[in-house]
Design a protein around this motif. Structure first.
Motif, PDB file in Angstrom:
ATOM      1  N   PHE A 155       1.657  21.682 -23.072  1.00  0.00           N
ATOM      2  CA  PHE A 155       1.422  20.573 -23.993  1.00  0.00           C
ATOM      3  C   PHE A 155       0.088  20.823 -24.698  1.00  0.00           C
ATOM      4  CE2 PHE A 155      -0.649  19.531 -20.013  1.00  0.00           C
ATOM      5  CZ  PHE A 155      -1.878  19.012 -20.406  1.00  0.00           C
ATOM      6  N   LEU A 156      -0.173  20.056 -25.726  1.00  0.00           N
ATOM      7  CA  LEU A 156      -1.466  20.060 -26.406  1.00  0.00           C
ATOM      8  C   LEU A 156      -2.028  18.642 -26.406  1.00  0.00           C
ATOM      9  CD1 LEU A 156      -0.671  22.256 -29.548  1.00  0.00           C
ATOM     10  CD2 LEU A 156      -1.854  22.984 -27.457  1.00  0.00           C
ATOM     11  N   VAL A 157      -3.339  18.541 -26.546  1.00  0.00           N
ATOM     12  CA  VAL A 157      -4.007  17.246 -26.667  1.00  0.00           C
ATOM     13  C   VAL A 157      -4.586  17.143 -28.074  1.00  0.00           C
ATOM     14  CG1 VAL A 157      -5.819  15.732 -25.787  1.00  0.00           C
ATOM     15  CG2 VAL A 157      -4.561  17.220 -24.209  1.00  0.00           C
ATOM     16  N   ALA A 158      -4.121  16.186 -28.851  1.00  0.00           N
ATOM     17  CA  ALA A 158      -4.595  16.028 -30.227  1.00  0.00           C
ATOM     18  C   ALA A 158      -6.088  15.728 -30.235  1.00  0.00           C
ATOM     19  CB  ALA A 158      -3.829  14.905 -30.923  1.00  0.00           C
ATOM     20  N   ALA A 159      -6.831  16.488 -31.027  1.00  0.00           N
ATOM     21  CA  ALA A 159      -8.277  16.298 -31.112  1.00  0.00           C
ATOM     22  C   ALA A 159      -8.767  16.812 -32.458  1.00  0.00           C
ATOM     23  CB  ALA A 159      -8.989  17.016 -29.968  1.00  0.00           C
ATOM     24  N   GLY A 160      -9.970  16.401 -32.813  1.00  0.00           N
ATOM     25  CA  GLY A 160     -10.582  16.843 -34.067  1.00  0.00           C
ATOM     26  C   GLY A 160     -10.415  15.875 -35.214  1.00  0.00           C
ATOM     27  N   LEU A 161      -9.634  14.812 -35.020  1.00  0.00           N
ATOM     28  CA  LEU A 161      -9.372  13.887 -36.120  1.00  0.00           C
ATOM     29  C   LEU A 161     -10.642  13.184 -36.583  1.00  0.00           C
ATOM     30  CD1 LEU A 161      -7.453  12.365 -38.004  1.00  0.00           C
ATOM     31  CD2 LEU A 161      -7.052  10.725 -36.153  1.00  0.00           C
ATOM     32  N   GLU A 162     -11.494  12.769 -35.655  1.00  0.00           N
ATOM     33  CA  GLU A 162     -12.682  12.022 -36.053  1.00  0.00           C
ATOM     34  C   GLU A 162     -13.595  12.833 -36.964  1.00  0.00           C
ATOM     35  OE1 GLU A 162     -13.382   8.732 -35.586  1.00  0.00           O
ATOM     36  OE2 GLU A 162     -11.296   8.786 -34.950  1.00  0.00           O
ATOM     37  N   SER A 163     -13.848  14.088 -36.615  1.00  0.00           N
ATOM     38  CA  SER A 163     -14.702  14.908 -37.473  1.00  0.00           C
ATOM     39  C   SER A 163     -13.992  15.261 -38.775  1.00  0.00           C
ATOM     40  CB  SER A 163     -15.163  16.174 -36.742  1.00  0.00           C
ATOM     41  OG  SER A 163     -14.095  16.832 -36.116  1.00  0.00           O
ATOM     42  N   ALA A 164     -12.657  15.372 -38.741  1.00  0.00           N
ATOM     43  CA  ALA A 164     -11.901  15.629 -39.965  1.00  0.00           C
ATOM     44  C   ALA A 164     -12.019  14.453 -40.927  1.00  0.00           C
ATOM     45  CB  ALA A 164     -10.438  15.903 -39.632  1.00  0.00           C
ATOM     46  N   LEU A 165     -11.933  13.243 -40.428  1.00  0.00           N
ATOM     47  CA  LEU A 165     -12.065  12.078 -41.282  1.00  0.00           C
ATOM     48  C   LEU A 165     -13.474  11.959 -41.850  1.00  0.00           C
ATOM     49  CD1 LEU A 165     -10.015   9.397 -39.292  1.00  0.00           C
ATOM     50  CD2 LEU A 165      -9.288  10.759 -41.257  1.00  0.00           C
ATOM     51  N   ASP A 166     -14.471  12.297 -41.053  1.00  0.00           N
ATOM     52  CA  ASP A 166     -15.844  12.312 -41.565  1.00  0.00           C
ATOM     53  C   ASP A 166     -15.962  13.287 -42.733  1.00  0.00           C
ATOM     54  OD1 ASP A 166     -16.685  10.463 -39.708  1.00  0.00           O
ATOM     55  OD2 ASP A 166     -17.530  11.945 -38.330  1.00  0.00           O
ATOM     56  N   GLN A 167     -15.353  14.465 -42.581  1.00  0.00           N
ATOM     57  CA  GLN A 167     -15.394  15.472 -43.633  1.00  0.00           C
ATOM     58  C   GLN A 167     -14.723  14.962 -44.903  1.00  0.00           C
ATOM     59  OE1 GLN A 167     -16.795  18.345 -44.020  1.00  0.00           O
ATOM     60  NE2 GLN A 167     -15.744  19.041 -45.873  1.00  0.00           N
ATOM     61  N   LEU A 168     -13.558  14.363 -44.775  1.00  0.00           N
ATOM     62  CA  LEU A 168     -12.832  13.881 -45.944  1.00  0.00           C
ATOM     63  C   LEU A 168     -13.572  12.739 -46.638  1.00  0.00           C
ATOM     64  CD1 LEU A 168      -9.170  13.875 -44.584  1.00  0.00           C
ATOM     65  CD2 LEU A 168     -10.199  15.525 -46.143  1.00  0.00           C
ATOM     66  N   ALA A 169     -14.140  11.837 -45.847  1.00  0.00           N
ATOM     67  CA  ALA A 169     -14.835  10.688 -46.435  1.00  0.00           C
ATOM     68  C   ALA A 169     -16.045  11.113 -47.262  1.00  0.00           C
ATOM     69  CB  ALA A 169     -15.260   9.721 -45.330  1.00  0.00           C
ATOM     70  N   GLY A 170     -16.665  12.227 -46.896  1.00  0.00           N
ATOM     71  CA  GLY A 170     -17.848  12.684 -47.619  1.00  0.00           C
ATOM     72  C   GLY A 170     -17.584  13.801 -48.610  1.00  0.00           C
TER      73      GLY A 170
END
Length: 446
Positions: free
Chosen positions: A42-57
Protein backbone atom coordinates in the motif's frame (compact mmCIF):
# COMPACT_ATOMS: atom_id res chain seq x y z
CA UNK A 1 16.06 31.51 -6.84
CA UNK A 2 12.29 31.53 -7.36
CA UNK A 3 10.48 28.22 -6.97
CA UNK A 4 8.80 28.97 -10.29
CA UNK A 5 12.04 28.40 -12.20
CA UNK A 6 12.70 25.13 -10.38
CA UNK A 7 10.92 23.28 -13.14
CA UNK A 8 11.59 21.22 -16.24
CA UNK A 9 12.23 23.29 -19.34
CA UNK A 10 9.53 21.61 -21.38
CA UNK A 11 6.86 22.88 -18.97
CA UNK A 12 7.86 26.41 -20.00
CA UNK A 13 8.01 25.69 -23.72
CA UNK A 14 4.63 23.97 -23.73
CA UNK A 15 2.96 26.69 -21.65
CA UNK A 16 4.31 29.42 -23.93
CA UNK A 17 3.01 27.58 -26.98
CA UNK A 18 -0.41 27.12 -25.37
CA UNK A 19 -0.60 30.85 -24.69
CA UNK A 20 0.40 31.76 -28.22
CA UNK A 21 -2.17 29.31 -29.60
CA UNK A 22 -4.78 30.70 -27.20
CA UNK A 23 -5.31 27.26 -25.70
CA UNK A 24 -6.35 28.39 -22.24
CA UNK A 25 -9.55 26.39 -21.72
CA UNK A 26 -9.87 24.32 -18.52
CA UNK A 27 -7.70 21.22 -18.41
CA UNK A 28 -7.68 18.43 -15.85
CA UNK A 29 -4.50 16.57 -14.98
CA UNK A 30 -4.49 13.48 -12.78
CA UNK A 31 -1.51 12.59 -10.55
CA UNK A 32 -1.29 8.89 -9.72
CA UNK A 33 1.17 6.03 -9.20
CA UNK A 34 1.13 3.49 -12.03
CA UNK A 35 2.37 0.56 -9.97
CA UNK A 36 3.69 0.01 -6.46
CA UNK A 37 7.39 -0.62 -5.88
CA UNK A 38 8.42 -4.18 -5.02
CA UNK A 39 7.85 -4.94 -1.36
CA UNK A 40 4.95 -2.52 -0.93
CA UNK A 41 1.36 -3.55 -0.24
CA UNK A 42 0.00 0.00 0.00
CA UNK A 43 0.99 3.66 -0.11
CA UNK A 44 0.29 6.50 2.31
CA UNK A 45 -0.83 9.73 0.63
CA UNK A 46 1.48 12.58 1.61
CA UNK A 47 2.88 15.85 0.29
CA UNK A 48 -0.47 17.55 -0.29
CA UNK A 49 0.08 20.31 2.27
CA UNK A 50 3.36 21.49 0.76
CA UNK A 51 1.87 21.12 -2.74
CA UNK A 52 -1.00 23.42 -1.84
CA UNK A 53 1.42 25.94 -0.36
CA UNK A 54 3.33 25.89 -3.65
CA UNK A 55 0.20 26.40 -5.75
CA UNK A 56 -1.16 29.18 -3.55
CA UNK A 57 2.05 31.17 -3.97
CA UNK A 58 2.64 30.43 -7.65
CA UNK A 59 3.19 33.59 -9.74
CA UNK A 60 5.63 34.24 -12.58
CA UNK A 61 7.60 37.45 -11.95
CA UNK A 62 9.67 39.55 -14.38
CA UNK A 63 12.79 37.93 -12.91
CA UNK A 64 11.36 34.48 -13.69
CA UNK A 65 10.67 35.56 -17.28
CA UNK A 66 14.24 36.77 -17.64
CA UNK A 67 15.60 33.46 -16.37
CA UNK A 68 13.34 31.50 -18.70
CA UNK A 69 14.65 33.61 -21.61
CA UNK A 70 18.26 32.90 -20.64
CA UNK A 71 17.56 29.16 -20.39
CA UNK A 72 15.96 29.17 -23.84
CA UNK A 73 18.49 31.50 -25.44
CA UNK A 74 15.75 33.87 -26.54
CA UNK A 75 14.88 37.52 -26.12
CA UNK A 76 13.00 38.30 -22.93
CA UNK A 77 10.23 40.01 -24.87
CA UNK A 78 9.36 36.71 -26.53
CA UNK A 79 8.47 35.21 -23.16
CA UNK A 80 6.46 38.15 -21.85
CA UNK A 81 3.16 36.26 -22.30
CA UNK A 82 4.19 34.25 -19.21
CA UNK A 83 4.61 37.32 -16.99
CA UNK A 84 2.10 37.52 -14.14
CA UNK A 85 0.68 34.06 -14.72
CA UNK A 86 -0.58 32.61 -11.40
CA UNK A 87 -2.38 29.44 -10.42
CA UNK A 88 -6.12 30.09 -10.38
CA UNK A 89 -7.43 26.54 -10.57
CA UNK A 90 -9.13 23.86 -8.52
CA UNK A 91 -7.52 20.92 -6.75
CA UNK A 92 -9.29 17.77 -5.66
CA UNK A 93 -7.09 15.47 -3.62
CA UNK A 94 -6.82 12.54 -1.24
CA UNK A 95 -6.06 14.00 2.22
CA UNK A 96 -2.70 13.20 3.77
CA UNK A 97 -2.54 10.02 5.81
CA UNK A 98 -5.02 8.04 3.75
CA UNK A 99 -3.97 4.68 2.34
CA UNK A 100 -4.00 4.60 -1.46
CA UNK A 101 -3.31 2.02 -4.15
CA UNK A 102 -1.79 1.98 -7.62
CA UNK A 103 -3.87 3.63 -10.31
CA UNK A 104 -5.84 5.81 -7.90
CA UNK A 105 -5.45 9.59 -8.30
CA UNK A 106 -3.72 11.23 -5.37
CA UNK A 107 -4.85 14.56 -6.73
CA UNK A 108 -6.48 16.13 -9.78
CA UNK A 109 -5.80 19.68 -10.95
CA UNK A 110 -8.32 21.59 -13.08
CA UNK A 111 -7.10 24.95 -14.34
CA UNK A 112 -6.47 26.87 -17.58
CA UNK A 113 -4.17 24.61 -19.59
CA UNK A 114 -0.96 26.71 -19.31
CA UNK A 115 -1.32 26.95 -15.51
CA UNK A 116 -2.08 23.27 -15.03
CA UNK A 117 0.94 22.38 -17.19
CA UNK A 118 3.45 24.65 -15.48
CA UNK A 119 2.90 23.22 -11.99
CA UNK A 120 3.49 19.59 -13.03
CA UNK A 121 7.11 19.26 -11.96
CA UNK A 122 6.61 20.67 -8.49
CA UNK A 123 3.53 18.59 -7.79
CA UNK A 124 5.19 15.36 -8.90
CA UNK A 125 8.28 16.13 -6.84
CA UNK A 126 6.46 17.02 -3.65
CA UNK A 127 3.81 14.31 -3.71
CA UNK A 128 5.96 11.46 -5.03
CA UNK A 129 8.84 11.95 -2.60
CA UNK A 130 6.70 12.39 0.47
CA UNK A 131 4.36 9.53 -0.37
CA UNK A 132 7.35 7.21 -0.82
CA UNK A 133 8.90 8.19 2.53
CA UNK A 134 5.60 8.12 4.41
CA UNK A 135 4.90 4.62 3.09
CA UNK A 136 8.32 3.38 4.21
CA UNK A 137 7.86 4.96 7.65
CA UNK A 138 4.41 3.40 7.97
CA UNK A 139 5.88 -0.05 7.41
CA UNK A 140 8.33 0.58 10.27
CA UNK A 141 5.46 1.43 12.60
CA UNK A 142 3.67 -1.76 11.64
CA UNK A 143 6.81 -3.87 12.05
CA UNK A 144 7.51 -2.40 15.50
CA UNK A 145 4.23 -3.88 16.76
CA UNK A 146 3.51 -1.15 19.29
CA UNK A 147 7.08 -0.27 20.25
CA UNK A 148 8.01 3.41 19.76
CA UNK A 149 9.88 4.38 16.59
CA UNK A 150 11.88 7.62 16.36
CA UNK A 151 13.38 9.46 13.39
CA UNK A 152 17.18 9.89 13.20
CA UNK A 153 17.36 10.51 9.44
CA UNK A 154 18.34 14.17 9.03
CA UNK A 155 22.07 13.70 8.47
CA UNK A 156 21.53 11.25 5.61
CA UNK A 157 18.49 12.62 3.79
CA UNK A 158 18.87 14.32 0.43
CA UNK A 159 19.06 17.84 1.84
CA UNK A 160 17.62 19.63 4.89
CA UNK A 161 14.18 20.08 3.32
CA UNK A 162 13.94 16.34 2.69
CA UNK A 163 15.03 15.78 6.29
CA UNK A 164 12.28 18.04 7.58
CA UNK A 165 9.75 16.22 5.41
CA UNK A 166 10.96 12.83 6.67
CA UNK A 167 10.52 13.92 10.29
CA UNK A 168 7.05 15.28 9.58
CA UNK A 169 6.01 12.13 7.72
CA UNK A 170 7.24 10.00 10.60
CA UNK A 171 4.96 12.01 12.88
CA UNK A 172 2.12 11.53 10.41
CA UNK A 173 2.31 7.73 10.65
CA UNK A 174 2.93 7.61 14.40
CA UNK A 175 6.64 7.98 15.15
CA UNK A 176 7.24 8.88 18.80
CA UNK A 177 9.81 11.59 18.08
CA UNK A 178 12.56 12.99 15.88
CA UNK A 179 16.16 14.13 16.29
CA UNK A 180 15.39 17.06 13.94
CA UNK A 181 15.16 20.15 16.15
CA UNK A 182 13.48 22.30 13.48
CA UNK A 183 10.80 19.69 12.86
CA UNK A 184 10.23 19.05 16.56
CA UNK A 185 9.79 22.72 17.42
CA UNK A 186 7.74 23.71 14.36
CA UNK A 187 5.47 20.67 14.35
CA UNK A 188 5.07 20.07 18.07
CA UNK A 189 6.83 16.72 17.92
CA UNK A 190 8.98 15.25 20.70
CA UNK A 191 12.69 15.98 20.22
CA UNK A 192 14.73 12.82 20.74
CA UNK A 193 18.49 12.29 20.85
CA UNK A 194 21.40 10.88 22.79
CA UNK A 195 25.12 11.41 22.17
CA UNK A 196 27.68 10.56 19.49
CA UNK A 197 30.66 8.26 19.72
CA UNK A 198 32.88 11.33 19.37
CA UNK A 199 31.52 12.62 22.68
CA UNK A 200 32.60 9.46 24.46
CA UNK A 201 35.98 9.47 22.70
CA UNK A 202 36.65 13.06 23.83
CA UNK A 203 36.80 11.95 27.48
CA UNK A 204 39.43 9.76 29.16
CA UNK A 205 36.94 6.89 29.45
CA UNK A 206 33.27 6.02 29.14
CA UNK A 207 32.47 6.59 32.80
CA UNK A 208 33.85 10.14 32.69
CA UNK A 209 31.80 10.82 29.57
CA UNK A 210 28.59 9.44 31.04
CA UNK A 211 28.99 11.35 34.31
CA UNK A 212 29.75 14.61 32.50
CA UNK A 213 26.72 14.18 30.27
CA UNK A 214 24.50 13.47 33.26
CA UNK A 215 25.80 16.58 35.06
CA UNK A 216 24.85 18.76 32.10
CA UNK A 217 21.43 17.15 31.68
CA UNK A 218 19.68 16.64 35.03
CA UNK A 219 16.64 14.91 33.52
CA UNK A 220 16.45 11.48 31.89
CA UNK A 221 19.55 10.66 29.83
CA UNK A 222 20.46 8.03 27.28
CA UNK A 223 24.03 6.75 27.05
CA UNK A 224 25.58 5.40 23.86
CA UNK A 225 27.32 2.25 25.07
CA UNK A 226 29.07 0.65 22.07
CA UNK A 227 32.04 2.97 21.47
CA UNK A 228 34.52 0.36 22.75
CA UNK A 229 33.15 -2.84 24.26
CA UNK A 230 29.35 -2.95 24.39
CA UNK A 231 28.84 -5.14 27.45
CA UNK A 232 31.35 -3.11 29.46
CA UNK A 233 29.67 0.03 28.21
CA UNK A 234 26.28 -1.18 29.44
CA UNK A 235 27.76 -2.12 32.81
CA UNK A 236 29.39 1.32 33.11
CA UNK A 237 26.15 3.05 32.18
CA UNK A 238 24.28 0.98 34.77
CA UNK A 239 26.78 1.89 37.45
CA UNK A 240 26.56 5.61 36.69
CA UNK A 241 22.75 5.59 36.56
CA UNK A 242 22.53 3.65 39.82
CA UNK A 243 25.06 5.92 41.58
CA UNK A 244 23.20 9.02 40.44
CA UNK A 245 19.80 7.46 41.18
CA UNK A 246 18.70 8.13 37.62
CA UNK A 247 16.55 5.34 36.28
CA UNK A 248 13.04 6.24 35.11
CA UNK A 249 13.04 7.67 31.60
CA UNK A 250 16.70 6.88 31.02
CA UNK A 251 18.10 4.51 28.43
CA UNK A 252 21.12 2.96 26.78
CA UNK A 253 21.57 2.94 23.01
CA UNK A 254 23.03 0.13 20.92
CA UNK A 255 24.19 1.27 17.48
CA UNK A 256 26.13 -1.69 16.07
CA UNK A 257 26.81 -5.39 16.27
CA UNK A 258 24.39 -8.26 16.77
CA UNK A 259 21.52 -6.17 18.12
CA UNK A 260 19.41 -9.15 19.11
CA UNK A 261 22.12 -10.71 21.25
CA UNK A 262 23.38 -7.39 22.61
CA UNK A 263 19.89 -6.22 23.55
CA UNK A 264 19.36 -9.43 25.49
CA UNK A 265 22.65 -9.08 27.31
CA UNK A 266 22.04 -5.38 28.00
CA UNK A 267 18.67 -6.18 29.51
CA UNK A 268 20.26 -8.78 31.78
CA UNK A 269 22.92 -6.32 32.99
CA UNK A 270 20.43 -3.54 33.63
CA UNK A 271 18.01 -5.81 35.47
CA UNK A 272 20.81 -7.24 37.61
CA UNK A 273 21.78 -3.68 38.55
CA UNK A 274 18.24 -3.00 39.73
CA UNK A 275 17.38 -0.85 36.72
CA UNK A 276 14.46 -2.63 35.02
CA UNK A 277 12.96 0.73 34.00
CA UNK A 278 16.00 1.79 31.93
CA UNK A 279 15.13 1.37 28.27
CA UNK A 280 17.10 -0.41 25.56
CA UNK A 281 17.19 1.67 22.37
CA UNK A 282 18.60 0.33 19.12
CA UNK A 283 19.76 2.16 16.00
CA UNK A 284 22.25 1.74 13.17
CA UNK A 285 20.84 1.47 9.65
CA UNK A 286 17.52 -0.05 10.66
CA UNK A 287 14.36 -0.28 8.60
CA UNK A 288 11.16 -2.33 8.77
CA UNK A 289 12.94 -5.56 7.84
CA UNK A 290 15.42 -5.26 10.72
CA UNK A 291 12.70 -4.21 13.13
CA UNK A 292 10.51 -7.11 12.07
CA UNK A 293 13.35 -9.58 12.66
CA UNK A 294 14.07 -8.21 16.13
CA UNK A 295 10.41 -8.19 17.14
CA UNK A 296 9.87 -11.73 15.88
CA UNK A 297 12.96 -12.89 17.77
CA UNK A 298 11.58 -11.43 20.99
CA UNK A 299 14.56 -9.11 21.46
CA UNK A 300 14.05 -6.94 24.57
CA UNK A 301 14.14 -3.68 22.64
CA UNK A 302 12.07 -0.77 23.91
CA UNK A 303 12.63 1.85 21.17
CA UNK A 304 13.69 1.64 17.52
CA UNK A 305 15.57 4.60 16.04
CA UNK A 306 15.54 4.65 12.22
CA UNK A 307 17.54 6.88 9.93
CA UNK A 308 19.19 6.49 6.54
CA UNK A 309 17.10 3.69 5.04
CA UNK A 310 13.80 5.24 6.10
CA UNK A 311 14.50 8.92 5.44
CA UNK A 312 15.57 8.05 1.89
CA UNK A 313 13.15 5.13 1.42
CA UNK A 314 16.28 3.27 0.41
CA UNK A 315 14.74 0.11 -1.02
CA UNK A 316 12.12 2.07 -3.01
CA UNK A 317 13.51 5.62 -3.39
CA UNK A 318 11.08 6.68 -6.09
CA UNK A 319 7.54 6.03 -7.25
CA UNK A 320 6.43 5.33 -10.79
CA UNK A 321 4.19 8.39 -10.64
CA UNK A 322 2.63 10.33 -13.47
CA UNK A 323 0.75 13.61 -14.06
CA UNK A 324 -1.40 13.08 -17.11
CA UNK A 325 -3.95 15.14 -19.00
CA UNK A 326 -7.35 13.44 -18.78
CA UNK A 327 -9.67 16.19 -20.03
CA UNK A 328 -9.29 19.41 -22.05
CA UNK A 329 -12.07 21.90 -22.76
CA UNK A 330 -14.68 19.30 -21.82
CA UNK A 331 -13.15 16.65 -24.09
CA UNK A 332 -11.89 13.45 -22.40
CA UNK A 333 -8.41 12.48 -23.54
CA UNK A 334 -6.15 9.50 -22.92
CA UNK A 335 -2.72 8.12 -23.69
CA UNK A 336 -2.44 4.76 -25.46
CA UNK A 337 1.30 4.08 -25.17
CA UNK A 338 2.20 0.46 -24.45
CA UNK A 339 2.27 -0.19 -20.69
CA UNK A 340 1.54 3.49 -20.04
CA UNK A 341 -2.04 3.90 -21.17
CA UNK A 342 -4.16 6.28 -19.11
CA UNK A 343 -7.87 6.43 -18.39
CA UNK A 344 -9.77 9.51 -19.59
CA UNK A 345 -11.97 11.90 -17.64
CA UNK A 346 -12.06 13.42 -14.16
CA UNK A 347 -12.30 10.76 -11.49
CA UNK A 348 -13.31 9.82 -8.00
CA UNK A 349 -12.24 6.91 -5.80
CA UNK A 350 -14.93 5.30 -3.68
CA UNK A 351 -14.06 3.24 -0.60
CA UNK A 352 -16.41 0.83 1.14
CA UNK A 353 -15.81 -1.00 4.44
CA UNK A 354 -14.50 -4.45 3.65
CA UNK A 355 -14.75 -4.01 -0.12
CA UNK A 356 -12.35 -3.02 -2.89
CA UNK A 357 -11.96 0.61 -3.88
CA UNK A 358 -13.86 1.65 -7.00
CA UNK A 359 -12.24 4.01 -9.51
CA UNK A 360 -15.05 5.94 -11.20
CA UNK A 361 -15.83 9.05 -13.18
CA UNK A 362 -16.27 12.12 -11.00
CA UNK A 363 -20.01 12.37 -11.63
CA UNK A 364 -20.78 8.66 -11.16
CA UNK A 365 -22.53 7.69 -7.93
CA UNK A 366 -20.53 5.46 -5.66
CA UNK A 367 -21.55 2.12 -4.21
CA UNK A 368 -24.00 2.23 -1.31
CA UNK A 369 -22.21 3.08 1.93
CA UNK A 370 -18.99 4.10 0.17
CA UNK A 371 -17.10 7.34 0.86
CA UNK A 372 -15.26 9.46 -1.73
CA UNK A 373 -11.51 9.79 -1.18
CA UNK A 374 -10.85 12.89 -3.29
CA UNK A 375 -12.03 16.14 -1.74
CA UNK A 376 -11.96 19.67 -3.13
CA UNK A 377 -9.15 21.43 -1.24
CA UNK A 378 -8.48 24.45 -3.47
CA UNK A 379 -10.72 26.61 -5.61
CA UNK A 380 -9.80 29.75 -7.55
CA UNK A 381 -6.16 29.19 -6.57
CA UNK A 382 -6.95 29.46 -2.85
CA UNK A 383 -7.28 26.87 -0.11
CA UNK A 384 -10.88 26.38 0.94
CA UNK A 385 -10.01 25.37 4.48
CA UNK A 386 -7.18 25.58 7.02
CA UNK A 387 -4.03 23.48 6.60
CA UNK A 388 -4.27 19.94 7.86
CA UNK A 389 -2.58 19.00 11.13
CA UNK A 390 -0.53 15.93 11.92
CA UNK A 391 -2.97 14.58 14.49
CA UNK A 392 -5.83 14.54 11.99
CA UNK A 393 -3.67 12.97 9.28
CA UNK A 394 -2.42 10.37 11.75
CA UNK A 395 -5.99 9.46 12.71
CA UNK A 396 -6.79 8.88 9.01
CA UNK A 397 -3.72 6.71 8.62
CA UNK A 398 -4.53 4.62 11.69
CA UNK A 399 -8.09 3.99 10.54
CA UNK A 400 -7.10 3.11 6.98
CA UNK A 401 -4.15 0.89 7.77
CA UNK A 402 -6.14 -1.00 10.39
CA UNK A 403 -8.79 -1.74 7.77
CA UNK A 404 -6.26 -3.22 5.32
CA UNK A 405 -6.08 -7.00 5.01
CA UNK A 406 -3.13 -8.50 6.85
CA UNK A 407 -1.67 -9.63 3.53
CA UNK A 408 -1.21 -6.01 2.44
CA UNK A 409 0.30 -4.93 5.78
CA UNK A 410 2.90 -7.64 6.18
CA UNK A 411 6.59 -6.78 5.99
CA UNK A 412 7.69 -9.56 3.64
CA UNK A 413 5.84 -10.34 0.43
CA UNK A 414 2.86 -8.03 0.89
CA UNK A 415 0.01 -8.37 -1.58
CA UNK A 416 -1.10 -5.00 -2.98
CA UNK A 417 -4.73 -4.25 -3.70
CA UNK A 418 -6.13 -2.79 -6.90
CA UNK A 419 -9.30 -0.76 -7.40
CA UNK A 420 -12.21 -2.00 -9.44
CA UNK A 421 -13.09 0.06 -12.50
CA UNK A 422 -16.61 1.44 -12.65
CA UNK A 423 -18.90 0.72 -15.61
CA UNK A 424 -18.92 4.40 -16.55
CA UNK A 425 -15.15 4.66 -16.64
CA UNK A 426 -14.86 1.42 -18.59
CA UNK A 427 -17.36 2.68 -21.15
CA UNK A 428 -15.68 6.08 -21.54
CA UNK A 429 -12.24 4.48 -21.89
CA UNK A 430 -13.52 2.15 -24.61
CA UNK A 431 -15.28 4.99 -26.45
CA UNK A 432 -12.24 7.29 -26.43
CA UNK A 433 -9.97 4.46 -27.53
CA UNK A 434 -12.34 3.55 -30.36
CA UNK A 435 -12.52 7.21 -31.46
CA UNK A 436 -8.73 7.56 -31.52
CA UNK A 437 -8.22 4.30 -33.40
CA UNK A 438 -10.87 5.31 -35.95
CA UNK A 439 -9.03 8.59 -36.55
CA UNK A 440 -5.76 6.70 -37.15
CA UNK A 441 -7.46 4.32 -39.57
CA UNK A 442 -8.97 7.22 -41.49
CA UNK A 443 -5.63 9.06 -41.58
CA UNK A 444 -3.82 6.00 -42.96
CA UNK A 445 -6.45 5.58 -45.65
CA UNK A 446 -6.35 9.17 -46.89
Amino acid sequence: MSDVTSTDLYEVTMALSYLEERMDAPATFSLFVRRLPPGRGFLVAAGLESALDQLAGYRITPTDVRRFAVALGREQAELEPLRGLAFTGEVRAVPEGRVVHAGEPLLEVTAPLPEAQLVETHLLNLVSHQTAVASKAARCVLAAAGHPVVDFSLRRTHGPQAGFQAARLGGLVGFAGTSNVAAATRLGMTASGTMAHSYVEAFPDEEAAFRAFARTHPGPVTFLVDTYDTERGVATAARVLRDLRRGPGCGIRLDSGDLEALAGRAREILDAAGLPEVRVIVSGGLDEYDIDALVRAGAPVDVYAVGTKVGTSADAPYLDSAYKLVEYDGRPVMKLSAAKATAPGRKQVWRSPGGPDVLALVDEPGPEGAEPLLRTVMRGGRRIGPPDDLATAHARFTADVTALPATARRTHGPEPLAPEISPGLEALTAAVREHLEAKWTAARGS
